[in-house]
Design a protein around this motif. Structure first.
Motif, PDB file in Angstrom:
ATOM      1  N   VAL A 134     -38.587 125.321  20.861  1.00 20.10           N
ATOM      2  CA  VAL A 134     -37.337 126.080  20.919  1.00 20.10           C
ATOM      3  C   VAL A 134     -37.073 126.782  19.600  1.00 20.10           C
ATOM      4  O   VAL A 134     -36.742 127.976  19.558  1.00 20.10           O
ATOM      5  CB  VAL A 134     -36.159 125.152  21.286  1.00 20.10           C
ATOM      6  CG1 VAL A 134     -34.837 125.882  21.118  1.00 20.10           C
ATOM      7  CG2 VAL A 134     -36.313 124.644  22.716  1.00 20.10           C
ATOM      8  N   GLN A 135     -37.221 126.064  18.487  1.00 22.14           N
ATOM      9  CA  GLN A 135     -36.988 126.653  17.164  1.00 22.14           C
ATOM     10  C   GLN A 135     -37.819 125.912  16.122  1.00 22.14           C
ATOM     11  O   GLN A 135     -37.626 124.725  15.893  1.00 22.14           O
ATOM     12  CB  GLN A 135     -35.505 126.603  16.785  1.00 22.14           C
ATOM     13  CG  GLN A 135     -35.181 127.394  15.517  1.00 22.14           C
ATOM     14  CD  GLN A 135     -33.703 127.348  15.195  1.00 22.14           C
ATOM     15  OE1 GLN A 135     -33.110 126.283  15.099  1.00 22.14           O
ATOM     16  NE2 GLN A 135     -33.097 128.525  15.015  1.00 22.14           N
ATOM     17  N   SER A 136     -38.729 126.643  15.478  1.00 25.53           N
ATOM     18  CA  SER A 136     -39.596 126.031  14.478  1.00 25.53           C
ATOM     19  C   SER A 136     -38.829 125.782  13.178  1.00 25.53           C
ATOM     20  O   SER A 136     -37.725 126.284  12.982  1.00 25.53           O
ATOM     21  CB  SER A 136     -40.794 126.937  14.201  1.00 25.53           C
ATOM     22  OG  SER A 136     -40.363 128.104  13.504  1.00 25.53           O
ATOM     23  N   ILE A 137     -39.446 125.033  12.278  1.00 26.16           N
ATOM     24  CA  ILE A 137     -38.830 124.757  10.982  1.00 26.16           C
ATOM     25  C   ILE A 137     -38.662 126.046  10.188  1.00 26.16           C
ATOM     26  O   ILE A 137     -37.646 126.247   9.513  1.00 26.16           O
ATOM     27  CB  ILE A 137     -39.675 123.725  10.206  1.00 26.16           C
ATOM     28  CG1 ILE A 137     -39.569 122.359  10.892  1.00 26.16           C
ATOM     29  CG2 ILE A 137     -39.233 123.627   8.756  1.00 26.16           C
ATOM     30  CD1 ILE A 137     -40.350 121.257  10.241  1.00 26.16           C
ATOM     31  N   SER A 138     -39.652 126.947  10.255  1.00 21.71           N
ATOM     32  CA  SER A 138     -39.543 128.224   9.537  1.00 21.71           C
ATOM     33  C   SER A 138     -38.353 129.038  10.039  1.00 21.71           C
ATOM     34  O   SER A 138     -37.641 129.678   9.257  1.00 21.71           O
ATOM     35  CB  SER A 138     -40.835 129.033   9.700  1.00 21.71           C
ATOM     36  OG  SER A 138     -41.917 128.407   9.051  1.00 21.71           O
ATOM     37  N   GLN A 139     -38.107 128.999  11.347  1.00 24.20           N
ATOM     38  CA  GLN A 139     -36.964 129.723  11.909  1.00 24.20           C
ATOM     39  C   GLN A 139     -35.652 129.087  11.481  1.00 24.20           C
ATOM     40  O   GLN A 139     -34.673 129.781  11.231  1.00 24.20           O
ATOM     41  CB  GLN A 139     -37.077 129.768  13.432  1.00 24.20           C
ATOM     42  CG  GLN A 139     -38.212 130.661  13.934  1.00 24.20           C
ATOM     43  CD  GLN A 139     -38.426 130.538  15.427  1.00 24.20           C
ATOM     44  OE1 GLN A 139     -37.470 130.496  16.195  1.00 24.20           O
ATOM     45  NE2 GLN A 139     -39.680 130.483  15.856  1.00 24.20           N
ATOM     46  N   ARG A 140     -35.625 127.769  11.363  1.00 24.18           N
ATOM     47  CA  ARG A 140     -34.421 127.089  10.878  1.00 24.18           C
ATOM     48  C   ARG A 140     -34.145 127.442   9.423  1.00 24.18           C
ATOM     49  O   ARG A 140     -33.008 127.349   8.960  1.00 24.18           O
ATOM     50  CB  ARG A 140     -34.580 125.569  11.018  1.00 24.18           C
ATOM     51  CG  ARG A 140     -34.578 125.078  12.460  1.00 24.18           C
ATOM     52  CD  ARG A 140     -34.874 123.603  12.534  1.00 24.18           C
ATOM     53  NE  ARG A 140     -35.333 123.221  13.863  1.00 24.18           N
ATOM     54  CZ  ARG A 140     -35.946 122.083  14.154  1.00 24.18           C
ATOM     55  NH1 ARG A 140     -36.168 121.204  13.178  1.00 24.18           N
ATOM     56  NH2 ARG A 140     -36.331 121.807  15.378  1.00 24.18           N
ATOM     57  N   CYS A 141     -35.205 127.845   8.699  1.00 27.27           N
ATOM     58  CA  CYS A 141     -35.060 128.250   7.300  1.00 27.27           C
ATOM     59  C   CYS A 141     -34.786 129.746   7.169  1.00 27.27           C
ATOM     60  O   CYS A 141     -34.859 130.291   6.062  1.00 27.27           O
ATOM     61  CB  CYS A 141     -36.312 127.876   6.508  1.00 27.27           C
ATOM     62  SG  CYS A 141     -36.552 126.096   6.322  1.00 27.27           S
ATOM     63  N   GLY A 142     -34.497 130.405   8.289  1.00 27.20           N
ATOM     64  CA  GLY A 142     -34.073 131.797   8.243  1.00 27.20           C
ATOM     65  C   GLY A 142     -35.122 132.833   8.564  1.00 27.20           C
ATOM     66  O   GLY A 142     -34.848 134.033   8.522  1.00 27.20           O
ATOM     67  N   LEU A 143     -36.332 132.411   8.905  1.00 26.48           N
ATOM     68  CA  LEU A 143     -37.382 133.369   9.258  1.00 26.48           C
ATOM     69  C   LEU A 143     -37.230 133.753  10.729  1.00 26.48           C
ATOM     70  O   LEU A 143     -36.948 132.901  11.571  1.00 26.48           O
ATOM     71  CB  LEU A 143     -38.757 132.718   9.042  1.00 26.48           C
ATOM     72  CG  LEU A 143     -39.830 133.545   8.335  1.00 26.48           C
ATOM     73  CD1 LEU A 143     -39.353 133.944   6.955  1.00 26.48           C
ATOM     74  CD2 LEU A 143     -41.115 132.751   8.242  1.00 26.48           C
ATOM     75  N   SER A 144     -37.429 135.013  11.040  1.00 21.86           N
ATOM     76  CA  SER A 144     -37.376 135.429  12.441  1.00 21.86           C
ATOM     77  C   SER A 144     -38.633 134.948  13.158  1.00 21.86           C
ATOM     78  O   SER A 144     -39.696 134.777  12.543  1.00 21.86           O
ATOM     79  CB  SER A 144     -37.279 136.950  12.551  1.00 21.86           C
ATOM     80  OG  SER A 144     -38.501 137.563  12.164  1.00 21.86           O
ATOM     81  N   VAL A 164     -44.676 121.846  11.358  1.00 25.67           N
ATOM     82  CA  VAL A 164     -43.976 120.693  10.772  1.00 25.67           C
ATOM     83  C   VAL A 164     -43.493 121.036   9.368  1.00 25.67           C
ATOM     84  O   VAL A 164     -42.750 120.266   8.758  1.00 25.67           O
ATOM     85  CB  VAL A 164     -44.864 119.420  10.731  1.00 25.67           C
ATOM     86  CG1 VAL A 164     -45.149 118.932  12.136  1.00 25.67           C
ATOM     87  CG2 VAL A 164     -46.158 119.659   9.962  1.00 25.67           C
ATOM     88  N   CYS A 165     -43.918 122.185   8.849  1.00 28.79           N
ATOM     89  CA  CYS A 165     -43.489 122.651   7.525  1.00 28.79           C
ATOM     90  C   CYS A 165     -43.115 124.128   7.607  1.00 28.79           C
ATOM     91  O   CYS A 165     -43.539 124.837   8.517  1.00 28.79           O
ATOM     92  CB  CYS A 165     -44.609 122.465   6.489  1.00 28.79           C
ATOM     93  SG  CYS A 165     -45.044 120.739   6.217  1.00 28.79           S
TER      94      CYS A 165
END
Length: 272
Positions: free
Chosen positions: A18-28, A70-71
């Motif tokens: 649903v939402q990767s860690i990179s996306q949670r950090c603001g990356l599209s 995971v990162c």
């Protein structure tokens, strides 16, 4: 009888999908996809120069996808992790390459790609005792340790190439003029998508045959459905085919960032 779980790989959870860690950090999601595709292309290009077997390059690309789910790409350098994945995969697949060779080849491949887009002069080789060389060596060493740590040392990758050959034989397609090569190409191209961390090898092997047979206008058994015999579902085949076809529709743009610092600068140039 073959154990159905002998080819299982660790797959992404629903939350990761649903939402990767990179996306949670603001990356599209789009930029994340482009960066991972680019990282896989670097691994493939470097692996070819290093004369590595395809299984090592493929395993490295799968490890890259696993690691960056995971990162975050905002915390770990894409370049360093790509080098670390190839260095690690070459050892796991018993085709080890020296760390200095991996560093020099990656440096050359990156410079060549960027030269192509900026039309610069001849490529300057990396000085063996330069600060840049030591920075890259430190980066790949740390990246290898981070990969092992965050993947809990589970760096074995089951690939679908052998399954593809067996399935083609069962379907009597090995002598077809187009389908086997198309299916094989789809397996290689699929490494630049998320399919290897979303589906097991058996399903991926079925999907590339499904897509290649459609492209080659080859009818396959439906009573019973051949993919059901091999343990796959039709929705999964359509989903994987969609990922593969979308790969050709939108190739990554030139000049993508390869380090955390470059990524920060790159994001600032994007329209809000």
């Amino acid at each position: 009888m073959l154990n159905k779980h002998s080819f299982d790989n660790p797959l992404l959870t629903n939350d990761q999908l649903v939402q990767s860690i990179s996306q949670r950090c603001g990356l599209s999601a789009k930029l994340e996809q482009q960066l991972l595709q680019h990282g896989c292309e670097l691994i493939q290009s470097a692996g070819i120069v290093l004369s590595l077997p395809q299984v090592a390059m493929a395993s490295a690309q799968v490890l890259l996808w696993r690691f960056f789910h995971v990162c975050s790409l905002t915390e770990f350098s894409l370049r360093d992790v790509a080098m670390g994945c190839l260095f690690l995969a070459s050892k796991v697949e018993e085709s080890p390459r020296k760390i200095k060779d991996i560093i020099n080849v990656f440096d050359y491949v990156i410079k060549k790609q960027r030269q192509h887009h900026h039309q610069q002069s001849a490529i300057t080789p990396l000085e063996p005792f330069s600060q840049m060389f030591y920075d890259l060596k430190n980066g790949v060493t740390i990246a290898e340790l981070q990969i092992l740590r965050h993947l809990s040392f589970n760096v074995q990758v089951q690939l679908p190439y052998g399954l593809l050959v067996n399935y083609l034989q069962c379907l009597r397609l090995t002598s077809h003029s187009r389908v086997p090569q198309m299916a094989w190409n789809y397996l290689n191209d699929g490494l630049r998508t998320c399919i290897y961390v979303c589906y097991q090898p058996t399903t991926i092997a079925c999907a590339v045959i499904f897509l290649a047979a459609r492209q080659g206008q080859v009818k396959l058994p439906t009573k019973p459905a051949w993919w059901v015999v091999f343990g796959a579902s039709l929705p999964d085949l359509y989903h994987i085919s969609g990922h593969l076809l979308s790969l050709y529709a939108q190739p990554p743009p030139p000049g993508l960032p390869l380090t955390v610092e470059e990524l920060l600068e790159y994001r600032n140039t994007l329209p809000s």
